[in-house]
Structures are given as C-alpha cells and as structure tokens.
Design a protein around this motif. Structure first.
Motif, PDB file in Angstrom:
ATOM      1  N   ALA A  89      -5.087 -11.002  -4.258  1.00 28.93           N
ATOM      2  CA  ALA A  89      -4.359  -9.742  -4.388  1.00 28.93           C
ATOM      3  C   ALA A  89      -2.936  -9.974  -4.876  1.00 28.93           C
ATOM      4  CB  ALA A  89      -4.341  -9.030  -3.040  1.00 28.93           C
ATOM      5  N   TYR A  90      -2.673  -9.598  -6.116  1.00 35.00           N
ATOM      6  CA  TYR A  90      -1.295  -9.543  -6.624  1.00 35.00           C
ATOM      7  C   TYR A  90      -1.168  -8.273  -7.456  1.00 35.00           C
ATOM      8  CZ  TYR A  90      -2.973 -11.496 -11.105  1.00 35.00           C
ATOM      9  OH  TYR A  90      -3.627 -11.718 -12.289  1.00 35.00           O
ATOM     10  N   GLY A  91      -0.002  -8.032  -8.022  1.00 29.89           N
ATOM     11  CA  GLY A  91       0.286  -6.742  -8.643  1.00 29.89           C
ATOM     12  C   GLY A  91      -0.769  -6.183  -9.576  1.00 29.89           C
ATOM     13  N   VAL A  92      -1.230  -7.004 -10.555  1.00 32.60           N
ATOM     14  CA  VAL A  92      -2.160  -6.501 -11.579  1.00 32.60           C
ATOM     15  C   VAL A  92      -3.497  -6.057 -10.976  1.00 32.60           C
ATOM     16  CG1 VAL A  92      -3.419  -7.107 -13.682  1.00 32.60           C
ATOM     17  CG2 VAL A  92      -1.041  -7.785 -13.431  1.00 32.60           C
ATOM     18  N   PRO A  93      -4.213  -6.930 -10.213  1.00 33.71           N
ATOM     19  CA  PRO A  93      -5.491  -6.468  -9.636  1.00 33.71           C
ATOM     20  C   PRO A  93      -5.327  -5.288  -8.686  1.00 33.71           C
ATOM     21  CG  PRO A  93      -5.154  -8.810  -9.181  1.00 33.71           C
ATOM     22  CD  PRO A  93      -3.948  -8.339  -9.900  1.00 33.71           C
ATOM     23  N   ILE A  94      -4.204  -5.233  -7.977  1.00 32.61           N
ATOM     24  CA  ILE A  94      -3.992  -4.104  -7.050  1.00 32.61           C
ATOM     25  C   ILE A  94      -3.918  -2.800  -7.845  1.00 32.61           C
ATOM     26  CG2 ILE A  94      -2.409  -3.057  -5.373  1.00 32.61           C
ATOM     27  CD1 ILE A  94      -1.554  -5.931  -4.605  1.00 32.61           C
ATOM     28  N   SER A  95      -3.138  -2.809  -8.945  1.00 35.39           N
ATOM     29  CA  SER A  95      -3.001  -1.568  -9.734  1.00 35.39           C
ATOM     30  C   SER A  95      -4.337  -1.198 -10.386  1.00 35.39           C
ATOM     31  CB  SER A  95      -1.893  -1.710 -10.781  1.00 35.39           C
ATOM     32  OG  SER A  95      -2.272  -2.621 -11.765  1.00 35.39           O
ATOM     33  N   LYS A  96      -5.131  -2.220 -10.800  1.00 39.49           N
ATOM     34  CA  LYS A  96      -6.448  -1.937 -11.400  1.00 39.49           C
ATOM     35  C   LYS A  96      -7.407  -1.364 -10.354  1.00 39.49           C
ATOM     36  CE  LYS A  96      -6.324  -5.201 -15.228  1.00 39.49           C
ATOM     37  NZ  LYS A  96      -6.754  -6.515 -15.730  1.00 39.49           N
ATOM     38  N   GLU A  97      -7.324  -1.898  -9.148  1.00 42.41           N
ATOM     39  CA  GLU A  97      -8.180  -1.419  -8.054  1.00 42.41           C
ATOM     40  C   GLU A  97      -7.866   0.060  -7.752  1.00 42.41           C
ATOM     41  OE1 GLU A  97     -10.309  -3.616  -7.125  1.00 42.41           O
ATOM     42  OE2 GLU A  97     -11.067  -3.137  -5.144  1.00 42.41           O
ATOM     43  N   LEU A  98      -6.580   0.387  -7.764  1.00 46.82           N
ATOM     44  CA  LEU A  98      -6.181   1.783  -7.506  1.00 46.82           C
ATOM     45  C   LEU A  98      -6.695   2.701  -8.617  1.00 46.82           C
ATOM     46  CD1 LEU A  98      -2.495   1.333  -6.238  1.00 46.82           C
ATOM     47  CD2 LEU A  98      -4.520   1.835  -4.887  1.00 46.82           C
ATOM     48  N   LEU A  99      -6.674   2.196  -9.854  1.00 47.72           N
ATOM     49  CA  LEU A  99      -7.149   2.998 -10.978  1.00 47.72           C
ATOM     50  C   LEU A  99      -8.667   3.166 -10.921  1.00 47.72           C
ATOM     51  CD1 LEU A  99      -6.492   4.414 -13.675  1.00 47.72           C
ATOM     52  CD2 LEU A  99      -6.788   2.223 -14.801  1.00 47.72           C
ATOM     53  N   ASN A 100      -9.378   2.065 -10.662  1.00 48.76           N
ATOM     54  CA  ASN A 100     -10.847   2.105 -10.687  1.00 48.76           C
ATOM     55  C   ASN A 100     -11.440   2.875  -9.508  1.00 48.76           C
ATOM     56  OD1 ASN A 100     -10.784   0.579 -12.988  1.00 48.76           O
ATOM     57  ND2 ASN A 100     -11.028  -1.364 -11.925  1.00 48.76           N
ATOM     58  N   LEU A 101     -10.871   2.662  -8.310  1.00 49.28           N
ATOM     59  CA  LEU A 101     -11.492   3.255  -7.121  1.00 49.28           C
ATOM     60  C   LEU A 101     -10.872   4.579  -6.691  1.00 49.28           C
ATOM     61  CD1 LEU A 101     -12.048   0.015  -5.046  1.00 49.28           C
ATOM     62  CD2 LEU A 101     -13.743   1.306  -6.322  1.00 49.28           C
ATOM     63  N   ALA A 102      -9.579   4.726  -6.917  1.00 48.61           N
ATOM     64  CA  ALA A 102      -8.928   5.972  -6.487  1.00 48.61           C
ATOM     65  C   ALA A 102      -8.606   6.894  -7.659  1.00 48.61           C
ATOM     66  CB  ALA A 102      -7.655   5.639  -5.716  1.00 48.61           C
ATOM     67  N   GLY A 103      -8.792   6.391  -8.877  1.00 48.30           N
ATOM     68  CA  GLY A 103      -8.496   7.219 -10.051  1.00 48.30           C
ATOM     69  C   GLY A 103      -7.014   7.471 -10.248  1.00 48.30           C
ATOM     70  N   ARG A 104      -6.197   6.605  -9.678  1.00 50.42           N
ATOM     71  CA  ARG A 104      -4.738   6.775  -9.803  1.00 50.42           C
ATOM     72  C   ARG A 104      -4.151   5.710 -10.716  1.00 50.42           C
ATOM     73  NH1 ARG A 104      -2.036   9.043  -5.208  1.00 50.42           N
ATOM     74  NH2 ARG A 104      -3.325  10.723  -4.417  1.00 50.42           N
ATOM     75  N   GLU A 105      -3.468   6.145 -11.774  1.00 47.14           N
ATOM     76  CA  GLU A 105      -2.769   5.186 -12.618  1.00 47.14           C
ATOM     77  C   GLU A 105      -1.351   5.051 -12.058  1.00 47.14           C
ATOM     78  OE1 GLU A 105      -3.088   5.870 -16.766  1.00 47.14           O
ATOM     79  OE2 GLU A 105      -2.170   3.938 -17.244  1.00 47.14           O
ATOM     80  N   VAL A 106      -1.149   4.005 -11.278  1.00 50.95           N
ATOM     81  CA  VAL A 106       0.131   3.832 -10.593  1.00 50.95           C
ATOM     82  C   VAL A 106       0.950   2.771 -11.324  1.00 50.95           C
ATOM     83  CG1 VAL A 106       1.213   3.275  -8.376  1.00 50.95           C
ATOM     84  CG2 VAL A 106      -1.029   4.351  -8.420  1.00 50.95           C
ATOM     85  N   ALA A 107       2.229   3.061 -11.542  1.00 54.46           N
ATOM     86  CA  ALA A 107       3.115   2.093 -12.207  1.00 54.46           C
ATOM     87  C   ALA A 107       3.255   0.855 -11.327  1.00 54.46           C
ATOM     88  CB  ALA A 107       4.478   2.722 -12.454  1.00 54.46           C
ATOM     89  N   LEU A 108       3.359  -0.299 -11.971  1.00 56.44           N
ATOM     90  CA  LEU A 108       3.466  -1.553 -11.206  1.00 56.44           C
ATOM     91  C   LEU A 108       4.717  -1.563 -10.319  1.00 56.44           C
ATOM     92  CD1 LEU A 108       2.221  -4.067 -13.864  1.00 56.44           C
ATOM     93  CD2 LEU A 108       1.393  -3.955 -11.531  1.00 56.44           C
TER      94      LEU A 108
END
Lengths: 220, 111
Positions: B25-44
């Motif tokens: 778990a670091y910044g990039v996979p965390i933001s991808k996980e939020l996009l894929n599973l929660a549908g949220r495009e969150v800024a790093l």
C-alpha cells in the motif's frame, strides 16, 4: 515518444517541493511521476500539484489553528486599539510626550503589541489541548524580537533612504512608507505572529512525528 | 497528536483500501483502489493528507522504500494499518450498521 513528453513538468515538481507544506513531498512527487509515466497528461500533473499545495496549506491551517488565531488577533489588535484610543478625547499620544518619554512610550508600544495577543493564543492552545507555559513565553519573546528587529531594520532603511517616507495629510507626526503600501505592513505583522507562534509552540512530540523510517529493501 | 478517534469518510475509505492492499500500500495503488472500488477519482495530495491525519491519530504507520528510476529516483512511502486503526474500523462499521438498520426507506421496503 519525445523526451519532453516522457519527462514530467520540472516547474511543477519544483513548485511541489517548495510550496507544498508537507513533511514528506518526496513520496508524493514519486507517485505523481509514476502516474505520469503510466500515461497521464501534463495538465493532469499540474492539476495534481496545485491540489496537493491547496490541501497541504489547508492541512497546516487545520493543524496549527491556534497559531492562525494568534496571528489574526495580533494583526487586528493594533489597528483596533489605535482607532479606539484615537477616538477617546484627552488621551495622551506618544508623540505628544516630551523626549525621552515619547521614545520610551513608542518602544514600549511594540512590547505591548507582542504581548497583547498572547491571551488569545493561550485560550486557543487550551481549547486545542496543547497549552504549555514554556511555548507561550517563548512565542512572546520570539515575537518581541521579530517586531523589534523589523522596526530597527525599517528605521535603518529610512535613515539611508529618507525619500521613502511621505507625510500623512492632517497628522504631522505620521508618515507612510512608499515601499510598504497598506496591506504589506499588516502581512508582515501577520507573518511575524505566525512564525513566532510556530517556532515558540513546537513540542518535541511534533518534531518526532516528522521522522520517517526506511523500509528494509528486501520488502520493497 | 489529535485525540479524535472517529474516522471521516475519506479516512475510512483510505483505511479500508490499506487493509485490502496489505504490504503493497502506497499512494498510487491506494488512489487506484479508491477509483476502482469506490468510483472516486481522488487527487494524490488528498490521499496523502488523509494518510497524514491517520498517522497523527495512530491508525497507520509508514516506512520508506528504496528509490526507483521510474519514479525519478524518489522512494515509495508504504503504509500499514495499526491495531488501533483496525479497532477504529470495527467501531465505525458497528456504528454505521446500527445507523443503517431499521430504516425501511433505505432498505427498499415500504413503510
């Protein structure tokens, strides 16, 4: 693909490293470069950097809100006191006193300025649960030193370049300084209060929180 | 350190993403996980802000990895959920489950 296209915008990286008030911008920068090399655009990169800076600034305000309260109170208080005193008939101004009392009153007003907003800082720190007498006293001393330093530097500057002073119409004792139009003096005061509170109220625990430990390379 | 032990929405989502990602778990996979599973495009930057808050609360710890050339020589910052973080997650789930239960309108039933 051109070199220009494969390299992330260097100005954005510079801005992120110098303007984003986070303790660890290296990891964030690395993440942005990684995403950029995966195919994100330069516009995306710039947007991420600007958001990171905005979020970082807001985070600092949230984390240090007592210091901001102190800086706002310290900046607003002199103007408020000045207006209040000016409106009261019979109050003796420093410039109406004979020398050396006028000089003494003028110098003491700076000390009072540094100390007057301390109760606001104390109250905010108590509410925040981070009150320490040492921090409060240190803040007062640092602020006093900064205000005096600024004052004497400005005095020196005006001695060397007297043409920077312009008299205020209607008051022969007051002058405006050409290089410091109205908001800049307030900004200087605000910065002085903020810096002194930040330096004065730093606890050893805060300093420890900034420390990062390196993960063993076998796991990385 | 803040005494608040409850989780905000962003903190909850980031913490759940951390649990799902485990050791990587670091910044990039965390933001991808939020996009894929929660549908949220969150800024790093927002992800890191939430991670910093979670670290202040003692819910996550972080370790620096080795610098890599594809990241411009920058190291990854790996995050891991602490026991306090897991406890906070369980408490939040219980609180949310209690709040969700017994609302026919939200369960698709007619009152």
């Amino acid at each position: 693909m051109s070199v220009q296209k494969s390299n992330p915008p260097t100005r954005a990286i510079w801005l992120l490293q110098h303007a984003c008030p986070r303790s660890d911008n290296e990891a964030l920068t690395g993440d942005l470069i990684e995403r950029f090399r995966e195919g994100q655009s330069r516009v995306w990169f710039w947007k991420q950097v600007l958001i990171a800076i905005a979020v970082g600034v807001l985070g600092e305000i949230r984390r240090h809100w007592p210091h901001f309260c102190y800086a706002i109170a310290g900046t607003a208080m002199p103007a408020f006191l000045w207006k209040t005193v000016e409106g009261v008939p019979g109050v003796l101004h420093w410039y109406a006193l004979p020398w050396p009392w006028s000089q003494l009153a003028f110098e003491l007003s700076r000390a009072l300025l540094a100390l007057a907003a301390l109760p606001v800082l104390a109250a905010a720190l108590v509410i925040n649960g981070s009150f320490r007498w040492v921090g409060l006293l240190r803040t007062g001393m640092i602020n006093l030193a900064l205000i005096m330093l600024g004052h004497y530097l400005l005095d020196y500057l005006l001695d060397v370049f007297p043409w920077l002073l312009r008299p205020v119409p209607g008051n022969p004792h007051l002058f405006t300084i050409l290089i410091l139009p109205p908001p800049s003096l307030e900004l200087l005061f605000f910065s002085s209060f903020l810096v002194s509170a930040w330096l004065g109220c730093r606890s050893p625990r805060q300093a420890r929180n900034l420390g990062l430990v390196r993960r063993p390379s076998s796991q990385a | 350190m803040s005494n608040r032990s409850y989780l905000g929405e962003m903190e909850l989502m980031v913490l759940l993403a951390l649990v799902r990602l485990g050791d990587d778990a670091y910044g990039v996979p965390i933001s991808k996980e939020l996009l894929n599973l929660a549908g949220r495009e969150v800024a790093l930057g927002s992800v890191y802000a939430a991670l910093d808050r979670l670290q202040e609360k003692g819910f996550v710890t972080s370790l620096l990895g080795d610098p890599t050339p594809e990241r411009g020589g920058r190291a990854k910052r790996y995050f891991r959920v602490t026991r306090a973080g897991l406890r906070a997650l369980r408490m939040t789930r219980t609180a949310l489950t209690n709040l969700w239960s017994g609302i026919p309108l939200l369960e698709g039933k007619r009152s």
